[in-house]
Design a protein around this motif. Sequence first.
Motif, PDB file in Angstrom:
ATOM      1  N   TYR A 122       1.082  -1.440   0.310  1.00 28.39           N
ATOM      2  CA  TYR A 122       0.284   0.225   0.021  1.00 28.39           C
ATOM      3  C   TYR A 122       0.858   1.385  -0.071  1.00 28.39           C
ATOM      4  O   TYR A 122       1.972   1.404   0.837  1.00 28.39           O
ATOM      5  N   ASP A 123       0.246   2.606  -0.253  1.00 26.43           N
ATOM      6  CA  ASP A 123       1.333   3.545  -0.247  1.00 26.43           C
ATOM      7  C   ASP A 123       0.987   4.503   0.621  1.00 26.43           C
ATOM      8  O   ASP A 123       2.094   5.227   1.324  1.00 26.43           O
ATOM      9  N   VAL A 124       0.173   3.729   1.906  1.00 24.46           N
ATOM     10  CA  VAL A 124      -0.592   4.565   3.018  1.00 24.46           C
ATOM     11  C   VAL A 124      -1.168   3.660   3.562  1.00 24.46           C
ATOM     12  O   VAL A 124      -1.281   2.567   3.820  1.00 24.46           O
ATOM     13  N   ILE A 125      -0.363   3.621   5.230  1.00 21.66           N
ATOM     14  CA  ILE A 125      -1.269   2.657   6.376  1.00 21.66           C
ATOM     15  C   ILE A 125      -1.530   3.209   7.172  1.00 21.66           C
ATOM     16  O   ILE A 125      -0.662   4.197   7.943  1.00 21.66           O
ATOM     17  N   VAL A 126      -2.576   2.961   7.770  1.00 19.68           N
ATOM     18  CA  VAL A 126      -3.015   4.256   8.610  1.00 19.68           C
ATOM     19  C   VAL A 126      -3.786   3.200  10.229  1.00 19.68           C
ATOM     20  O   VAL A 126      -4.640   2.262  10.097  1.00 19.68           O
ATOM     21  N   VAL A 127      -2.896   3.242  11.518  1.00 16.10           N
ATOM     22  CA  VAL A 127      -3.294   1.878  12.225  1.00 16.10           C
ATOM     23  C   VAL A 127      -4.501   2.904  13.146  1.00 16.10           C
ATOM     24  O   VAL A 127      -3.871   4.019  14.155  1.00 16.10           O
ATOM     25  N   SER A 128      -5.781   2.845  13.413  1.00 13.50           N
ATOM     26  CA  SER A 128      -5.710   3.075  14.341  1.00 13.50           C
ATOM     27  C   SER A 128      -6.557   3.035  15.323  1.00 13.50           C
ATOM     28  O   SER A 128      -7.540   2.315  15.838  1.00 13.50           O
ATOM     29  N   GLY A 129      -5.885   3.089  15.751  1.00 13.51           N
ATOM     30  CA  GLY A 129      -5.250   2.091  18.131  1.00 13.51           C
ATOM     31  C   GLY A 129      -3.325   2.114  18.350  1.00 13.51           C
ATOM     32  O   GLY A 129      -2.994   2.063  17.137  1.00 13.51           O
ATOM     33  N   ALA A 130      -3.690   2.624  19.553  1.00 16.93           N
ATOM     34  CA  ALA A 130      -1.711   2.185  19.316  1.00 16.93           C
ATOM     35  C   ALA A 130      -1.555   0.739  19.521  1.00 16.93           C
ATOM     36  O   ALA A 130      -2.385  -0.156  20.362  1.00 16.93           O
ATOM     37  N   LEU A 131      -0.416   0.472  19.377  1.00 16.86           N
ATOM     38  CA  LEU A 131       0.069  -0.074  18.939  1.00 16.86           C
ATOM     39  C   LEU A 131       1.753  -0.411  20.293  1.00 16.86           C
ATOM     40  O   LEU A 131       2.398   1.234  20.835  1.00 16.86           O
ATOM     41  N   PRO A 132       2.245  -1.374  20.859  1.00 10.45           N
ATOM     42  CA  PRO A 132       3.479  -1.006  21.492  1.00 10.45           C
ATOM     43  C   PRO A 132       4.999  -0.933  20.858  1.00 10.45           C
ATOM     44  O   PRO A 132       6.058  -0.549  21.935  1.00 10.45           O
ATOM     45  N   VAL A 133       4.430  -2.013  20.458  1.00  9.47           N
ATOM     46  CA  VAL A 133       5.983  -1.354  18.896  1.00  9.47           C
ATOM     47  C   VAL A 133       5.283  -1.438  17.230  1.00  9.47           C
ATOM     48  O   VAL A 133       4.400  -1.977  17.626  1.00  9.47           O
ATOM     49  N   LEU A 134       5.925  -1.127  16.712  1.00  7.93           N
ATOM     50  CA  LEU A 134       5.426  -1.020  15.283  1.00  7.93           C
ATOM     51  C   LEU A 134       5.984  -2.386  15.006  1.00  7.93           C
ATOM     52  O   LEU A 134       7.306  -2.778  14.754  1.00  7.93           O
ATOM     53  N   PRO A 135       5.235  -3.728  14.206  1.00  2.00           N
ATOM     54  CA  PRO A 135       5.475  -4.924  13.863  1.00  2.00           C
ATOM     55  C   PRO A 135       6.046  -4.893  12.217  1.00  2.00           C
ATOM     56  O   PRO A 135       5.690  -3.464  11.726  1.00  2.00           O
ATOM     57  N   GLU A 136       6.802  -5.101  12.153  1.00  2.00           N
ATOM     58  CA  GLU A 136       7.902  -5.298  10.673  1.00  2.00           C
ATOM     59  C   GLU A 136       7.086  -5.746  10.112  1.00  2.00           C
ATOM     60  O   GLU A 136       7.720  -5.278   8.465  1.00  2.00           O
ATOM     61  N   ALA A 137       5.736  -6.251  10.065  1.00  2.00           N
ATOM     62  CA  ALA A 137       5.516  -7.167   9.130  1.00  2.00           C
ATOM     63  C   ALA A 137       4.343  -5.843   7.701  1.00  2.00           C
ATOM     64  O   ALA A 137       4.227  -6.003   6.716  1.00  2.00           O
ATOM     65  N   LEU A 138       4.519  -5.044   8.804  1.00  2.00           N
ATOM     66  CA  LEU A 138       3.428  -3.728   7.989  1.00  2.00           C
ATOM     67  C   LEU A 138       4.084  -2.688   7.861  1.00  2.00           C
ATOM     68  O   LEU A 138       3.930  -3.013   6.396  1.00  2.00           O
ATOM     69  N   VAL A 139       5.630  -2.596   8.345  1.00  2.00           N
ATOM     70  CA  VAL A 139       6.811  -1.859   7.821  1.00  2.00           C
ATOM     71  C   VAL A 139       6.409  -2.538   6.004  1.00  2.00           C
ATOM     72  O   VAL A 139       6.695  -1.764   4.892  1.00  2.00           O
ATOM     73  N   LYS A 140       6.444  -4.184   6.200  1.00  3.36           N
ATOM     74  CA  LYS A 140       6.853  -4.564   3.862  1.00  3.36           C
ATOM     75  C   LYS A 140       5.404  -4.792   3.481  1.00  3.36           C
ATOM     76  O   LYS A 140       5.396  -4.551   2.648  1.00  3.36           O
ATOM     77  N   GLN A 141       4.034  -3.904   4.410  1.00  2.00           N
ATOM     78  CA  GLN A 141       3.469  -3.704   3.666  1.00  2.00           C
ATOM     79  C   GLN A 141       3.241  -2.663   2.924  1.00  2.00           C
ATOM     80  O   GLN A 141       2.238  -2.266   2.501  1.00  2.00           O
ATOM     81  N   LEU A 142       4.751  -1.047   3.007  1.00  3.87           N
ATOM     82  CA  LEU A 142       3.973  -0.133   2.751  1.00  3.87           C
ATOM     83  C   LEU A 142       4.991  -0.289   1.166  1.00  3.87           C
ATOM     84  O   LEU A 142       5.925  -1.239   1.663  1.00  3.87           O
ATOM     85  N   LYS A 143       5.149   0.144   0.412  1.00  3.72           N
ATOM     86  CA  LYS A 143       5.412   0.339  -1.460  1.00  3.72           C
ATOM     87  C   LYS A 143       7.061   1.114  -0.895  1.00  3.72           C
ATOM     88  O   LYS A 143       6.468   1.888   0.134  1.00  3.72           O
ATOM     89  N   VAL A 144       7.704   0.776  -1.609  1.00  4.07           N
ATOM     90  CA  VAL A 144       9.089   1.751  -1.250  1.00  4.07           C
ATOM     91  C   VAL A 144       8.065   3.246  -1.503  1.00  4.07           C
ATOM     92  O   VAL A 144       7.421   3.891  -2.700  1.00  4.07           O
ATOM     93  N   GLY A 145       8.492   4.619  -0.826  1.00  2.00           N
ATOM     94  CA  GLY A 145       8.428   5.392  -0.528  1.00  2.00           C
ATOM     95  C   GLY A 145       6.728   5.449  -0.216  1.00  2.00           C
ATOM     96  O   GLY A 145       6.101   6.605  -0.302  1.00  2.00           O
ATOM     97  N   GLY A 146       6.091   4.655   0.317  1.00  2.00           N
ATOM     98  CA  GLY A 146       5.080   4.790   1.396  1.00  2.00           C
ATOM     99  C   GLY A 146       5.268   5.193   2.573  1.00  2.00           C
ATOM    100  O   GLY A 146       6.347   5.404   2.836  1.00  2.00           O
ATOM    101  N   ARG A 147       4.067   5.714   2.975  1.00  8.91           N
ATOM    102  CA  ARG A 147       4.918   6.141   4.133  1.00  8.91           C
ATOM    103  C   ARG A 147       3.208   5.188   5.312  1.00  8.91           C
ATOM    104  O   ARG A 147       2.042   5.268   5.118  1.00  8.91           O
ATOM    105  N   MET A 148       2.922   5.682   6.563  1.00  5.43           N
ATOM    106  CA  MET A 148       2.456   5.017   7.829  1.00  5.43           C
ATOM    107  C   MET A 148       2.360   5.662   8.414  1.00  5.43           C
ATOM    108  O   MET A 148       3.482   6.287   9.440  1.00  5.43           O
ATOM    109  N   VAL A 149       1.233   6.310   9.393  1.00  3.44           N
ATOM    110  CA  VAL A 149       1.011   7.011  10.673  1.00  3.44           C
ATOM    111  C   VAL A 149       0.272   5.465  11.972  1.00  3.44           C
ATOM    112  O   VAL A 149      -0.473   4.999  11.473  1.00  3.44           O
ATOM    113  N   ALA A 150       1.517   5.585  13.065  1.00  2.00           N
ATOM    114  CA  ALA A 150       1.258   4.668  13.815  1.00  2.00           C
ATOM    115  C   ALA A 150       1.030   4.968  15.322  1.00  2.00           C
ATOM    116  O   ALA A 150       2.408   6.172  15.637  1.00  2.00           O
ATOM    117  N   ILE A 151       0.334   5.132  16.147  1.00  2.00           N
ATOM    118  CA  ILE A 151       0.877   6.163  17.744  1.00  2.00           C
ATOM    119  C   ILE A 151       1.516   4.465  18.738  1.00  2.00           C
ATOM    120  O   ILE A 151       1.009   3.112  18.827  1.00  2.00           O
TER     121      ILE A 151
END
Length: 216
Positions: free
Chosen positions: A143-172
């Motif tokens: 995906y170009d963009v990922i938004v996590v609508s809830g807090a995470l204790p740490v950022l899962p590597e699996a979610l980062v891998k679903q970002l396209k190169v150049g993509g961005r994610m917001v997570a609390i």
Amino acid sequence: MNIEQARFNMIEQQIRPWNVLDHDVLDLLHVVKREQFVPQAYENLAFADVEIPLPGGEAMFNPKVEARIVQEIAVKKNEDVLEIGTGSGYMAALLAHGARHVTSVEILPETAALARANLSKAGVTNVTVEEGNGAQGWGQGTYDVIVVSGALPVLPEALVKQLKVGGRMVAILGEAPAMTCQLVKRTSETAHDAVKVFETIAKPLTGAQTPSRFTF
């Protein structure tokens, strides 16, 4: 309650002071009607600076957090978005207004049904609500963009891998009382950058794994 006056007050008294100054985002808050996504029992809190309870112990972010996330992620019309944690569907509706398509994943069937009904009522047609636990990623797509609508204790590597190169994610990320909203950008197949955008406290994402704590 004068709904439009209450919406105006929310924008001017809560959201602008939180450095949400992008005119497109502020206009969007008039277009996507927050009160249509709030459970009936809490309609009088639709514009209040609080997290609004949802079924199953979930909650909507407070309005200033929602607006700031939309401003930071800056979705473009040709982009595909993954949202983890649909909730009432309000964030998906905000994201959909700027995106090509939003895939939103909700772990609780009752809440997924509520979101679908809210999005349909609001005339939002470019969101697909899927049921399941997306805390460790969803499907095989990127995906170009990922938004996590809830807090995470740490950022899962699996979610980062679903970002396209150049993509961005917001997570609390983090645990109360020390949580930060981070903007993550995937810079290559093997690397990503993260910057802290603001501090906040939010309900944990339902289904998120708590990292094991070693005791010595």
